[in-house]
Design a protein around this motif. Structure first.
Motif, mmCIF file in Angstrom:
data_model
loop_
_atom_site.group_PDB
_atom_site.id
_atom_site.type_symbol
_atom_site.label_atom_id
_atom_site.label_comp_id
_atom_site.label_asym_id
_atom_site.label_seq_id
_atom_site.Cartn_x
_atom_site.Cartn_y
_atom_site.Cartn_z
ATOM 1 N N LEU A 194 65.781 64.132 23.247
ATOM 2 C CA LEU A 194 64.686 65.021 22.879
ATOM 3 C C LEU A 194 65.135 66.481 23.017
ATOM 4 C CD1 LEU A 194 61.781 64.756 21.919
ATOM 5 C CD2 LEU A 194 61.037 64.998 24.290
ATOM 6 N N THR A 195 64.924 67.236 21.937
ATOM 7 C CA THR A 195 65.459 68.598 21.855
ATOM 8 C C THR A 195 64.466 69.523 21.172
ATOM 9 O OG1 THR A 195 67.699 67.709 21.624
ATOM 10 C CG2 THR A 195 67.379 70.003 20.947
ATOM 11 N N ILE A 196 64.358 70.751 21.671
ATOM 12 C CA ILE A 196 63.641 71.769 20.901
ATOM 13 C C ILE A 196 64.372 73.097 21.015
ATOM 14 C CG2 ILE A 196 62.032 72.429 22.766
ATOM 15 C CD1 ILE A 196 59.932 72.851 20.468
ATOM 16 N N ARG A 197 64.470 73.758 19.879
ATOM 17 C CA ARG A 197 65.087 75.093 19.838
ATOM 18 C C ARG A 197 64.028 76.110 19.456
ATOM 19 N NH1 ARG A 197 68.023 71.959 16.410
ATOM 20 N NH2 ARG A 197 69.717 70.870 17.450
ATOM 21 N N VAL A 256 64.798 72.648 25.478
ATOM 22 C CA VAL A 256 64.979 71.278 25.972
ATOM 23 C C VAL A 256 66.154 70.702 25.185
ATOM 24 C CG1 VAL A 256 63.990 68.966 26.116
ATOM 25 C CG2 VAL A 256 62.569 70.952 26.646
ATOM 26 N N ASP A 257 67.137 70.178 25.924
ATOM 27 C CA ASP A 257 68.444 69.928 25.321
ATOM 28 C C ASP A 257 68.847 68.455 25.469
ATOM 29 O OD1 ASP A 257 70.912 70.251 24.239
ATOM 30 O OD2 ASP A 257 71.675 71.640 25.772
ATOM 31 N N HIS A 258 68.593 67.668 24.442
ATOM 32 C CA HIS A 258 68.999 66.255 24.435
ATOM 33 C C HIS A 258 68.617 65.520 25.715
ATOM 34 C CE1 HIS A 258 71.495 68.086 21.293
ATOM 35 N NE2 HIS A 258 71.383 66.901 20.711
ATOM 36 N N GLY A 310 62.653 74.400 31.512
ATOM 37 C CA GLY A 310 62.203 73.623 30.363
ATOM 38 C C GLY A 310 61.264 72.483 30.722
ATOM 39 N N LYS A 311 60.739 72.484 31.944
ATOM 40 C CA LYS A 311 59.872 71.381 32.392
ATOM 41 C C LYS A 311 58.575 71.329 31.586
ATOM 42 C CE LYS A 311 59.741 73.104 36.563
ATOM 43 N NZ LYS A 311 60.524 74.340 36.466
ATOM 44 N N THR A 312 57.910 72.485 31.475
ATOM 45 C CA THR A 312 56.658 72.524 30.723
ATOM 46 C C THR A 312 56.904 72.210 29.251
ATOM 47 O OG1 THR A 312 55.679 74.113 32.254
ATOM 48 C CG2 THR A 312 54.725 74.007 30.055
ATOM 49 N N ALA A 370 59.168 68.290 18.116
ATOM 50 C CA ALA A 370 60.575 68.238 18.515
ATOM 51 C C ALA A 370 61.477 68.719 17.381
ATOM 52 C CB ALA A 370 60.935 66.814 18.899
ATOM 53 N N SER A 371 62.569 69.407 17.734
ATOM 54 C CA SER A 371 63.563 69.769 16.717
ATOM 55 C C SER A 371 64.451 68.560 16.424
ATOM 56 C CB SER A 371 64.446 70.921 17.213
ATOM 57 O OG SER A 371 63.675 71.989 17.672
ATOM 58 N N ALA A 372 64.691 67.736 17.448
ATOM 59 C CA ALA A 372 65.503 66.532 17.266
ATOM 60 C C ALA A 372 65.156 65.549 18.369
ATOM 61 C CB ALA A 372 66.999 66.881 17.321
ATOM 62 N N GLY A 373 65.593 64.297 18.166
ATOM 63 C CA GLY A 373 65.329 63.283 19.174
ATOM 64 C C GLY A 373 63.993 62.602 18.956
ATOM 65 N N SER A 374 63.626 61.702 19.902
ATOM 66 C CA SER A 374 62.408 60.926 19.687
ATOM 67 C C SER A 374 61.646 60.712 20.989
ATOM 68 C CB SER A 374 62.752 59.573 19.066
ATOM 69 O OG SER A 374 63.462 58.809 20.018
ATOM 70 N N VAL A 375 60.358 60.444 20.833
ATOM 71 C CA VAL A 375 59.506 60.027 21.942
ATOM 72 C C VAL A 375 58.938 58.673 21.564
ATOM 73 C CG1 VAL A 375 57.507 60.612 23.357
ATOM 74 C CG2 VAL A 375 58.839 62.449 22.292
#
Ligand code: ADP
Ligand code: MG
Lengths: 261, 350
Positions: free
Chosen positions: A14-17, A24-26, A46-48, A60-65
């Motif tokens: 899970l990633t967001i730029r 949040v980095d992978h 990056g907790k919040t 999310a920019s990438a990854g999944s939930v």
């Protein structure tokens, strides 16, 4: 320790730029039913934002939930809440001009899917009001039920934030620094509640908390975020002994730093 | 009983209760209390605008939606009936068809506009509604075969609603009850029913969600409410109510044209009425409509008299010249917003 049961909630890479900044980095992590995971890390780690990605406040920019094995990465916040991800906010986030009771009643009403009833009187749905009062009683707020939310003292607003989350009756509950800024005698009310939820084997709890004694007493597991990346994951004793945690986190904050809160 | 009728939303202020009862009685007995064409016309206009302004309050005051297309929906309702009556003069079936068509078009259009633009920023939605309303105004004047263009449509309503019709042989309390008065009561009872219906909607579970969205849309989403859907439905409801207000106006005036229904001037009047009365209270819509329409209809006359009486003095007659009535209304508006930021009803309830 290893459970054969599949995780309730899982994030994969899970990633967001934000522009060039990776908040949040992978982050890959799975959360089991009946456990409480503490998420620690310095301010700005990056907790919040990680919470926002899980509950759908940010895309999310990438990854999944995934929730119960089903991907929910593309769903909006309301749909995720309906599927069972509830969260309380770090910065108190209420309906300021509505009453304390109405703030909770709206959560109950959402859970009961009663929002599209246009022609009955909300005040006559006594069962919803009784349920709202039940959560207010659990958070010690019943005597303030008729007050306007904005007029509550800070500590009571934090409690209301928790009451609203409880009222959603979700399987996953995320608390973002629930006791921040509370007076010393108010903190136990919230901690007892979280303890209570944890005892309910059907719930999955995620807790961002700075007070290490709280984390130690409540958490089954700690994950550490640093600059958006997951840098440690394990049982409390193990994680707290790690250098990276001692340096980045406990080194400055464990002694007297948090006592004023 | 009264609690149920008012959906539990009582005026919650002695003065406001008295004012509301006075408005209700004044309008209910208008044909007998204030005989004369002009007075009855004012009363009917007030009835229609109470519905129109209340339906706008549903959007602005309860949901926090800023729309400039409300007069468009009002016009759609009015033109629906007008066009049908133009084709089939004096027919009830025409009215029924006109209501159905007007409502369907208004609600469908509102839902489409809502779905496409309510998910983005409020200012963008406001601009879209302004653009659509302007385009619609041009369209209405271009399609003159259907709408009568700039001249509008004058049509015949069923005979029961015309002065030629007499309900009783004898006078009632000194007033001859003709079709005009029947028409007035049609407007009055329809407006009353619609107002009570809106009062119910804003006090329903749905109405509570609208207020939550107005307060904090981000939080409403986190609770599981899809704000776009709720806002869109509210937009459709507001449009439908506005269209019904338009129907009532069309039946009362027996004329429908761009200036009486679609104009942005009316849009501004609605905004003033809802703000003066008090947003998010519905009662405010009623109070605002009464004050504004009385001022609009009688301030000019009063000023004309004052201007004549003061003739000869320098400047002052010009200041109170009837043409300046909008200036004075503007001043009245600024003062009322300054001193009663929550509107008259907000002030009375404090
Ligand atoms: N909406 C946003 N736009 C831009 N930057 C953001 C946004 N939200 C968070 N950030 C940045 O992401 C980083 C992580 O913030 P946050 O998740 O609030 O940290 P924490 O909760 O661990 O203190 C910070 O550097 C913050 O400035
Ligand atoms: Mg934070």
């Amino acid at each position: 320790m290893t459970t054969p049961e599949p995780p309730v909630l899982e994030t994969r890479d899970l990633t967001i730029r934000f522009g060039g900044h990776v908040a949040v980095d992978h982050v890959s992590c799975a959360f089991q039913r009946g456990t409480l995971t503490a998420i620690v890390g310095p301010n700005g780690a990056g907790k919040t934002t990680y919470f926002n990605l899980i509950s759908g406040q940010l895309p999310a920019s990438a990854g999944s939930v995934t929730l119960y094995g089903e991907e929910i990465t593309r769903l909006g916040a309301p749909q995720r809440t309906k599927r069972g991800i509830g969260r309380a906010f770090q910065l108190t986030n209420l309906f300021p001009n509505l009453s304390v009771r109405e703030n909770v009643r709206l959560a109950v009403q959402s859970r009961q899917n009663a929002g599209f009833d246009l022609f009955s009187m909300a005040a006559r749905h006594e069962e919803l009001i009784e349920m709202a009062d039940h959560y207010l009683a659990r958070t010690d707020l019943l005597d303030r039920a008729d007050a306007v939310a904005a007029e509550l003292p800070h500590g009571d607003q934090r409690k209301l934030e928790v009451a609203v989350l409880l009222a959603l009756e979700t399987d996953v509950l995320m608390f973002d620094e629930p006791t921040a800024g509370m007076s010393v005698d108010e903190v136990p009310v919230i901690l007892d509640l979280i303890q209570h939820i944890k005892a309910d084997e059907t719930k999955t709890v995620l807790l961002v908390e700075h007070k290490m004694d709280v984390v130690r007493s409540l958490a089954d597991r700690i994950i550490v975020l640093h600059n958006g990346a997951l840098v440690a994951d394990g049982v409390p004793a193990e994680v707290m002994a790690l250098d990276v945690v001692r340096d980045a986190y406990l080194g400055t904050g464990s002694g007297g730093g948090d006592d004023d809160a | 009983m009264i609690g149920t009728l008012l959906s539990g939303d009582l005026p919650r202020s002695k003065v406001l209760s008295v004012v509301m009862v006075a408005i209700l009685l004044g309008l209910a007995l208008a044909p007998f209390l204030f005989p004369g064409t002009r007075a009855l016309n004012t009363a009917a206009t007030i009835c229609v605008f109470i519905v129109l302004v209340a339906s706008y309050d549903l959007l602005l005051g309860y949901t926090g939606i800023v729309s400039f297309a409300h007069t468009m929906f009002y016009g759609i309702g009015a033109y629906g009936v007008a066009i049908m009556l133009d084709r089939m003069p004096g027919s009830w079936a025409a009215i029924g068809l006109g209501v159905a068509a007007g409502l369907a078009v208004a609600v469908a259009l509102a839902l489409v506009i809502g779905l496409f633009s309510l998910r983005v920023q409020a200012i963008f939605f406001a601009m879209v509604t302004l653009a659509v309303a302007s385009a619609f105004m041009i369209l209405a004047s271009q399609l003159s075969g259907l709408t009568g263009g700039e001249d509008g449509l004058t049509y015949r309503v069923p005979r029961v609603l015309t002065p030629a019709f007499k309900l009783f042989q004898d006078k009632l309390f000194g007033v001859r009850v003709d079709g005009r008065i029947v028409d007035y009561y049609l407007v009055f009872f329809a407006a009353l029913a619609l107002f009570l219906l809106m009062l119910r909607i804003v006090n329903s579970p749905f109405g509570r969600v609208l207020q939550a969205i107005r307060e904090n849309p981000f939080r409403a989403e986190a609770l599981g409410y899809r704000t776009v859907v709720y806002r869109t439905v509210a937009n459709g409801l507001g449009a439908g109510m506005a269209a019904l207000a338009g129907v009532l106006m069309a039946l009362w005036q027996k004329y429908t044209g761009p200036d009486t229904t679609l104009s942005l001037g009316i849009m501004i009047d609605i905004l003033l009425m809802v703000v003066i009365g008090g947003m998010g209270t519905l009662y405010g819509a009623a109070v605002g409509a009464v004050i504004f329409i009385l001022a609009k209809n009688y301030l000019q006359g009063l000023m004309g008299a004052a201007s004549e009486a003061l003739a000869g003095l320098p400047l002052i007659p010009h200041l109170v010249h009837p043409d300046r009535w909008l200036l004075w209304l503007g001043i009245l508006f600024i003062l009322s917003v300054y001193f009663f930021p929550t509107g008259i009803v907000g002030r009375l309830r404090k």
